[in-house]
Design an enzyme around this catalytic site. Structure first.
Site, short mmCIF file in Angstrom:
data_model
loop_
_atom_site.label_atom_id
_atom_site.label_comp_id
_atom_site.label_asym_id
_atom_site.label_seq_id
_atom_site.Cartn_x
_atom_site.Cartn_y
_atom_site.Cartn_z
N SER A 141 0.83 -1.20 0.00
CA SER A 141 0.00 0.00 0.00
C SER A 141 0.88 1.26 0.00
CB SER A 141 -0.96 -0.05 1.19
OG SER A 141 -1.97 0.91 1.06
N ASP A 267 -10.23 -3.90 -5.35
CA ASP A 267 -9.71 -3.10 -4.23
C ASP A 267 -10.54 -1.83 -4.12
OD1 ASP A 267 -8.21 -1.42 -2.52
OD2 ASP A 267 -6.35 -2.43 -3.08
N HIS A 296 -7.87 -5.15 -0.56
CA HIS A 296 -6.69 -4.34 -0.28
C HIS A 296 -5.77 -5.10 0.66
CE1 HIS A 296 -4.49 -0.57 -0.40
NE2 HIS A 296 -4.29 -0.70 0.91
#
Length: 320
Positions: A141, A267, A296
């Site tokens: 991320s 996501d 995610h």
């Protein structure tokens, strides 16, 4: 390079992106795993805490792991990844970004999506104090954006850095922010904002002249936090300036080592701009894999080993 077809096929239950995200972030645990902490001093007078784990025997290969927003080296996705690397002959340096190791950092500044000077400090530390012939980087991320920006910036990479991978990378930070502000992501946004506000209040105690009660009251959304604190503390005009300058998307064409991005199509944190298909198709070193499912930083797999934990080892071995 052509886009890579994905082999990820989760059980029916985990085809739901939100369930995959929540399970990976809240429910999953990783046991039977030890880490040893090392603190390094940074050039600006701050510090970083690195949590090490090791393969059996002496390894000449190390992976730098970088967590996401408000994560740390003890999150299940970090420990699970480190455990699999160790089992496959890699040592692991799991990074706790500034303020994320359980102790508030010394300076007014903190971490953010584009703070590549900290990643460079870690790389230089490894080169000076360790004897690894090969360094790999894996970012999740925010940590993925940080990794890709670092690789594509105007610097000469050490020859020891061989390859990298980004998992669930918000390649366009503004696009991702707009998605996080939508009702579908309200529970995630509330959790992120709560953690960030708690840290902002700790900053206020140390730097009361720089953060007022009125500033804290202005933080209603995640973008407000970046307007009130992130941008000001790190030299940007405002949140939009921060997003524009730190999004890794613009740095992808300059990446010179084999790099894989795995972003799930479901996501909920990502808008269309977070899927760099055009950049990957035009690039000999950039590979993009877009599974239909995964959420995610999810990608749940059998025996408590995620798809991406296996996939990255295969990728690193292929380009070794």
């Amino acid at each position: 390079m052509p886009l890579i077809p994905s082999l990820y096929r989760p059980p029916v239950f985990f085809k739901n992106g939100h369930l995959s995200t929540i399970y990976a972030g809240v429910v999953r645990t990783v046991n039977g795993f030890e880490q040893k902490r090392e603190r390094i001093e940074l050039p600006d007078g701050d510090f970083l805490d690195l949590d090490w784990s090791f393969s059996e025997g002496i390894s000449k290969k190390v992976v730098i792991l970088i967590h996401g927003l408000e994560g740390n080296a003890q999150r299940a996705y970090m420990k699970g990844s480190a455990k699999q690397f160790n089992r496959n002959g890699y040592d692991v340096c799991a990074v706790n970004l500034r303020t994320c190791s359980g102790e508030t950092n010394r300076l007014f500044r903190s971490y953010h999506s584009g703070a590549t000077e900290d990643l460079d400090a870690i790389v230089q530390h490894l080169l000076k104090t360790k004897d690894y012939g090969a360094i790999y980087i894996k970012g999740f991320s925010l940590g993925g954006n940080l990794t890709l920006k670092y690789l594509g910036e105007n610097r000469t990479l050490p020859k020891q850095i061989k390859a990298a991978i980004g998992i669930s990378v918000p390649c366009d930070l503004h696009s991702s922010c707009k998605e996080l502000l939508k009702p579908k992501n309200i529970l995630y946004a509330i959790r992120f904002k709560k953690n960030l506000l708690n840290k902002l209040k700790e900053k206020q105690k140390r730097f009361p002249e720089r953060i007022s009660d009125a500033d804290i009251k202005r933080v209603v959304t995640l973008k407000d936090f970046d307007d009130v604190y992130t941008s000001i503390a790190h030299g940007f005009t405002d949140a939009l300036d921060y997003y524009a300058k730190c999004s890794c998307l613009q740095f992808l064409p300059q990446i010179k080592i084999p790099t894989l991005i795995i972003n799930a199509k479901n996501d909920s944190f990502f808008g269309p701009e977070c899927y760099p298909e055009k950049e990957a198709k035009a690039h000999r070193n950039l590979f993009l894999e877009m599974p239909e499912h995964g959420g995610h930083v999810g990608f749940t797999g059998p025996k408590n080993i995620t798809y991406t934990e296996k996939r990255v080892i295969n990728f690193f071995n292929e380009v070794d």
